[in-house]
Design a protein around this motif. Structure first.
Motif, PDB file in Angstrom:
ATOM      1  N   THR A 114     -62.408 -83.989 -16.218  1.00 27.56           N
ATOM      2  CA  THR A 114     -63.295 -83.299 -17.147  1.00 27.56           C
ATOM      3  C   THR A 114     -62.461 -82.662 -18.263  1.00 27.56           C
ATOM      4  O   THR A 114     -61.374 -82.157 -17.987  1.00 27.56           O
ATOM      5  N   HIS A 126     -77.253 -75.515 -15.261  1.00 26.36           N
ATOM      6  CA  HIS A 126     -76.112 -75.966 -16.077  1.00 26.36           C
ATOM      7  C   HIS A 126     -76.377 -75.829 -17.574  1.00 26.36           C
ATOM      8  O   HIS A 126     -75.612 -76.319 -18.392  1.00 26.36           O
ATOM      9  N   ASP A 141     -72.932 -80.750 -11.911  1.00 22.66           N
ATOM     10  CA  ASP A 141     -72.350 -79.595 -12.604  1.00 22.66           C
ATOM     11  C   ASP A 141     -73.351 -78.456 -12.576  1.00 22.66           C
ATOM     12  O   ASP A 141     -74.500 -78.621 -13.024  1.00 22.66           O
ATOM     13  N   THR A 142     -72.920 -77.300 -12.101  1.00 26.35           N
ATOM     14  CA  THR A 142     -73.828 -76.166 -12.001  1.00 26.35           C
ATOM     15  C   THR A 142     -73.058 -74.886 -11.733  1.00 26.35           C
ATOM     16  O   THR A 142     -71.994 -74.903 -11.116  1.00 26.35           O
ATOM     17  N   THR A 143     -73.613 -73.782 -12.193  1.00 24.67           N
ATOM     18  CA  THR A 143     -73.171 -72.493 -11.709  1.00 24.67           C
ATOM     19  C   THR A 143     -73.704 -72.312 -10.291  1.00 24.67           C
ATOM     20  O   THR A 143     -74.645 -73.018  -9.894  1.00 24.67           O
ATOM     21  N   GLU A 181     -68.196 -79.301  -7.516  1.00 28.44           N
ATOM     22  CA  GLU A 181     -67.350 -79.144  -8.694  1.00 28.44           C
ATOM     23  C   GLU A 181     -66.703 -77.769  -8.717  1.00 28.44           C
ATOM     24  O   GLU A 181     -67.231 -76.810  -8.164  1.00 28.44           O
ATOM     25  N   GLU A 202     -64.885 -76.589 -11.938  1.00 24.94           N
ATOM     26  CA  GLU A 202     -64.285 -76.753 -13.256  1.00 24.94           C
ATOM     27  C   GLU A 202     -63.711 -75.459 -13.807  1.00 24.94           C
ATOM     28  O   GLU A 202     -62.676 -75.460 -14.468  1.00 24.94           O
ATOM     29  N   SER A 203     -64.377 -74.340 -13.567  1.00 27.52           N
ATOM     30  CA  SER A 203     -63.985 -73.099 -14.228  1.00 27.52           C
ATOM     31  C   SER A 203     -62.795 -72.447 -13.534  1.00 27.52           C
ATOM     32  O   SER A 203     -62.787 -72.276 -12.308  1.00 27.52           O
ATOM     33  N   HIS A 213     -70.475 -73.427 -14.544  1.00 29.60           N
ATOM     34  CA  HIS A 213     -69.772 -74.188 -13.519  1.00 29.60           C
ATOM     35  C   HIS A 213     -69.384 -73.274 -12.364  1.00 29.60           C
ATOM     36  O   HIS A 213     -69.477 -72.053 -12.455  1.00 29.60           O
ATOM     37  N   HIS A 214     -68.915 -73.884 -11.267  1.00 31.47           N
ATOM     38  CA  HIS A 214     -68.284 -73.164 -10.176  1.00 31.47           C
ATOM     39  C   HIS A 214     -66.804 -72.915 -10.494  1.00 31.47           C
ATOM     40  O   HIS A 214     -66.148 -73.757 -11.116  1.00 31.47           O
ATOM     41  N   HIS A 271     -63.968 -82.419  -9.933  1.00 33.44           N
ATOM     42  CA  HIS A 271     -64.235 -82.007 -11.313  1.00 33.44           C
ATOM     43  C   HIS A 271     -63.479 -80.723 -11.661  1.00 33.44           C
ATOM     44  O   HIS A 271     -64.022 -79.804 -12.270  1.00 33.44           O
TER      45      HIS A 271
END
Length: 249
Positions: A12, A141, A161-163, A181, A183-184, A193-194, A215
């Motif tokens: 990503t 997301h 993709d999601t918080t 995922e 990503e953050s 994101h998580h 991700h």
């Protein structure tokens, strides 16, 4: 053959030299589902299955790093050496028009429905694909986005993709494997994101049997992400290394 997950890529927001963007092959017996079609994933997909043998494609959301290779798949399905009925495609609302917008180059709309038999997802959508049952939940997301649970005796849940959100935790309740995922690198007020810690928390809250981190953003190494997730989750934590096949359960 039991339920398995093959990682086609997880980069990503763009591919690296050895890692395409998000894409996974879920297999069970003779059933094959391409789960997210991020940039560069069509190539490695063909190491494991032919497009002729795909039973379905499932797309979490319409960001390019999860869906761009639908464009090249369209040309393969209609204008090359492949002969088959349209591939069942499950995706967010508006996916047909989005594809046609990219693919149309003249006065006539490109025939995306000739390549893909499209079903728009919604919260709570369920589908039977071969020997698999797919259950979809809407997640958070910032655009229409979905997570999916795949059941075939054992279960795999993919976050997309999601918080962190209740619908993902509910969907993943008791799942054998959570593919989540991370990503953050840090939490921010507008985060969609998580973080790795969030992934660990989601896996713990859901009672998942195993966590696979995917991700991961470019400001983290995979090992850093696994270490940080492991601080919040007591089970086995792996990284979704491209080319790896995981047995589920």
């Amino acid at each position: 053959m039991g339920l398995s997950l093959t990682v086609l890529g997880c980069a990503t927001p763009y591919p690296s030299t050895d890692n395409p963007c998000s894409g996974y092959l879920v297999s069970h017996n003779d059933t094959r589902v391409w789960m997210d079609a991020g940039t560069g994933t069509l190539g490695p997909l063909q190491r494991h299955t032919r497009l002729e043998d795909l039973d379905a494609i499932w797309i979490s959301h319409l960001h390019a790093d999860h869906s761009a290779d639908l464009l090249t798949a369209y040309y393969a399905l209609l204008y090359a050496d492949i002969e088959r009925d349209p591939v069942p495609l499950y995706g967010p609302p508006g996916i047909a028009d989005r594809l046609a917008g990219f693919l149309t180059n003249g006065p006539q709309r490109s025939p995306v429905e000739s390549a893909f038999a499209i079903t728009e997802l919604h919260d709570g959508h369920e589908a039977e694909v071969g020997s698999l049952r797919l259950t979809t939940r809407a997640v958070e997301h910032g655009i229409p986005a979905f997570a999916v649970r795949v059941d075939a005796g054992t279960s795999l849940t993919y976050s997309g993709d999601t918080t962190p959100c209740r619908s993902l935790t509910e969907l993943a309740s008791g799942t054998d494997v959570l593919l989540c995922e991370a990503e953050s690198a840090v939490k921010t007020p507008d985060m969609a994101h998580h973080t790795p810690e969030d992934a660990g928390d989601t896996a713990t809250s859901a009672g998942a049997g195993r966590l696979i981190i995917t991700h991961v953003g470019r400001f983290l190494t995979p090992q850093e992400a696994v270490t940080r997730a492991s601080a919040r989750y007591g089970g086995e934590v792996d990284y979704a290394t491209p080319g790896t096949t995981f047995t589920v359960g």
